[in-house]
Motif scaffolding. Structure first.
Motif, short mmCIF file in Angstrom:
data_model
loop_
_atom_site.label_atom_id
_atom_site.label_comp_id
_atom_site.label_asym_id
_atom_site.label_seq_id
_atom_site.Cartn_x
_atom_site.Cartn_y
_atom_site.Cartn_z
N TYR A 238 0.81 -1.22 0.00
CA TYR A 238 0.00 0.00 0.00
C TYR A 238 0.84 1.27 0.00
O TYR A 238 0.31 2.36 -0.21
CB TYR A 238 -0.94 0.00 1.21
N GLN A 239 2.14 1.15 0.22
CA GLN A 239 3.00 2.33 0.15
C GLN A 239 3.34 2.71 -1.28
O GLN A 239 3.90 3.78 -1.52
CB GLN A 239 4.30 2.09 0.94
N MET A 240 2.99 1.86 -2.24
CA MET A 240 3.28 2.15 -3.64
C MET A 240 2.22 3.10 -4.21
O MET A 240 1.06 3.10 -3.80
CB MET A 240 3.31 0.86 -4.46
N GLN A 241 2.64 3.88 -5.18
CA GLN A 241 1.75 4.87 -5.80
C GLN A 241 0.55 4.21 -6.47
O GLN A 241 -0.57 4.72 -6.41
CB GLN A 241 2.54 5.71 -6.81
N PHE A 242 0.76 3.06 -7.10
CA PHE A 242 -0.31 2.39 -7.85
C PHE A 242 -1.49 2.06 -6.93
O PHE A 242 -2.66 2.34 -7.27
CB PHE A 242 0.24 1.12 -8.49
N LEU A 262 1.98 5.27 4.80
CA LEU A 262 3.07 6.02 5.42
C LEU A 262 3.73 6.97 4.42
O LEU A 262 3.97 8.14 4.72
CB LEU A 262 4.12 5.05 5.98
N ALA A 263 4.04 6.45 3.25
CA ALA A 263 4.75 7.23 2.23
C ALA A 263 3.80 7.63 1.12
O ALA A 263 2.82 6.94 0.84
CB ALA A 263 5.91 6.42 1.66
N ARG A 264 4.09 8.74 0.50
CA ARG A 264 3.34 9.19 -0.67
C ARG A 264 4.34 9.61 -1.76
O ARG A 264 5.50 9.90 -1.48
CB ARG A 264 2.42 10.35 -0.32
N THR A 265 3.86 9.62 -2.99
CA THR A 265 4.72 9.93 -4.13
C THR A 265 4.52 11.38 -4.55
O THR A 265 3.40 11.79 -4.86
CB THR A 265 4.42 8.99 -5.31
N ASP A 266 5.59 12.14 -4.55
CA ASP A 266 5.58 13.52 -5.05
C ASP A 266 6.12 13.50 -6.48
O ASP A 266 7.29 13.16 -6.71
CB ASP A 266 6.45 14.40 -4.14
N HIS A 276 3.22 11.01 4.60
CA HIS A 276 1.94 11.69 4.68
C HIS A 276 1.93 12.62 5.90
O HIS A 276 2.61 12.37 6.90
CB HIS A 276 0.80 10.68 4.79
N GLU A 277 1.14 13.67 5.81
CA GLU A 277 1.13 14.67 6.86
C GLU A 277 0.60 14.13 8.19
O GLU A 277 1.05 14.54 9.25
CB GLU A 277 0.28 15.87 6.41
N ARG A 278 -0.38 13.23 8.14
CA ARG A 278 -1.01 12.75 9.37
C ARG A 278 -0.34 11.50 9.95
O ARG A 278 -0.89 10.85 10.82
CB ARG A 278 -2.49 12.47 9.11
N THR A 282 3.05 5.81 15.79
CA THR A 282 2.35 4.52 15.84
C THR A 282 2.19 3.93 14.44
O THR A 282 2.28 2.71 14.26
CB THR A 282 0.98 4.67 16.50
N HIS A 283 1.95 4.79 13.44
CA HIS A 283 1.87 4.30 12.06
C HIS A 283 3.21 3.74 11.60
O HIS A 283 3.26 2.73 10.89
CB HIS A 283 1.45 5.44 11.12
N GLU A 284 4.29 4.40 11.99
CA GLU A 284 5.62 4.00 11.53
C GLU A 284 6.09 2.70 12.20
O GLU A 284 6.77 1.89 11.56
CB GLU A 284 6.62 5.12 11.81
N VAL A 285 5.73 2.51 13.46
CA VAL A 285 6.21 1.35 14.20
C VAL A 285 5.30 0.14 14.02
O VAL A 285 5.74 -1.00 14.19
CB VAL A 285 6.36 1.71 15.70
N ASN A 286 4.04 0.38 13.64
CA ASN A 286 3.07 -0.72 13.54
C ASN A 286 3.53 -1.86 12.62
O ASN A 286 3.36 -3.03 12.99
CB ASN A 286 1.73 -0.17 13.05
N PRO A 287 4.12 -1.60 11.43
CA PRO A 287 4.60 -2.73 10.61
C PRO A 287 5.64 -3.59 11.33
O PRO A 287 5.63 -4.83 11.19
CB PRO A 287 5.20 -2.04 9.38
#
Length: 343
Positions: A238-242, A262-266, A276-278, A282-287
């Motif tokens: 889900y971190q991929m742009q597609f 977590l990540a978005r494509t600019d 991502h801004e939000r 907890t989002h980063e450590v959850n994986p």
């Protein structure tokens, strides 16, 4: 006494050396090349420790496949960079976020901007393949040289001692399974984590009632382990742009099932890791929490499978020892009877 430190050191080098290298390849870069490393990362806790037998079996095959995969990826990355430098694909044919550039970037070939690309971006995109190749070769060489010898058959009191120690290990592993399920269940609330949390409630309630834990527990652990593995894989994809273009992070479905973006494509700088801004800690450590839970469940499943074979081997050795004792006793009685008849 000499084999215990060697076994611990060899196992630690194998688990930590390969694990850290693969996590660095998966956690900071999201493409199909890293997806291959994720498969190796999920395979790692299912393998036995390096020994003379396992290095000729699945563990040795695992290291050889990892060496071949990382070496092939490094060669392809080098060829792609040489093509970019030589001007085989100019900036006109590879525009950021164009159809061709997006496909190449999802595979793992990221075009770097010669003026705006920073050193951390280049290191994040290229160095993981080199780290995986060097670590896999080093671990394979170390485990080949310092691997454990084949274990000799257990005798007499050693069999009883081994059975007793396995009973103690069962208790420790049961506690670790429940602890990991509890942490994974409450760390990031979602429908998926609810499966972990309610499994924790069920297991601890069953254990507190002093009910016998049978084979059903191992089968349930195996099922939850598969759910954890699928959860980690979906988090990575889900971190991929597609996938974010087709299922937007603001929609209910990904948040409901605990699949956080977590990540978005600019498109101005697709080679940069942009969060991502939000996103919070907890989002980063959850994986990592879900993967650690997967590791605990995988070790428990592997131990359950190994213990069944071990108990069968021990019972066969006990029957063999009992048969030998009966034969010795019968032979002694026969000799005693012959002596009495002679007198």
């Amino acid at each position: 006494m000499v084999q215990v430190p060697k076994r611990v050191v060899c196992n630690a080098v194998f688990r930590l050396g390969i694990g850290v290298a693969l996590i660095s390849s998966v956690y900071f870069r999201f493409n199909l090349f890293s997806l291959l490393y994720l498969v190796f990362l999920l395979w790692l806790p299912l393998l036995s420790s390096p020994s003379d037998k396992t290095m000729q079996g699945l563990t040795g095959l695992y290291l050889r496949l990892l060496i071949a995969t990382s070496c092939l990826i490094c060669i392809m990355q080098l060829i792609f960079l040489l093509m970019i430098v030589a001007g085989a694909h100019s900036t006109e044919t590879l525009v950021f976020c164009s159809h061709r550039e997006t496909i190449l970037r999802h595979i793992g070939f990221t075009m770097l901007h010669e003026d705006r690309t920073t050193l951390p971006d280049a290191v994040r995109l290229i160095l993981p393949d080199v780290i995986s190749l060097v670590s896999s070769i080093s671990v394979h060489a170390f485990c080949t040289k310092y691997r454990m010898p084949k274990r000799r058959p257990l005798r007499g009191k050693e069999i009883i001692s081994a059975l007793t120690s396995h009973s103690f290990y069962d208790t420790i592993q049961y506690f670790s399974v429940n602890l990991s399920l509890c942490v994974a269940g409450i760390f990031y609330p979602s429908l998926t984590s609810a499966v972990y949390f309610f499994s924790f409630i069920f297991f601890t309630s069953w254990w507190s009632a002093k009910r016998e834990v049978g084979a059903w527990f191992s089968y349930l652990v195996l099922i939850i382990m598969a759910i954890c593995g699928a959860h980690v894989t979906l988090l990575f994809l889900y971190q991929m742009q597609f996938f974010q273009n087709h299922v937007h992070p603001d929609k209910l479905a990904p948040r409901l099932f605990g699949i956080s973006a977590l990540a978005r494509t600019d498109c101005d700088r697709p080679y940069t890791l942009t969060l991502h801004e939000r996103v919070n800690w907890t989002h980063e450590v959850n994986p990592l929490v879900v993967y650690l839970c997967y590791c605990v469940l995988a070790v428990r499943s592997r131990y359950w499978f190994f213990r069944g074979k071990l108990q069968e081997r021990m019972m066969a050795q006990i029957e063999q020892i009992a048969s030998q004792e009966l034969q010795k006793k019968a032979a002694a009685q026969s000799v005693s009877r012959n002596q009495r008849e002679t007198y």
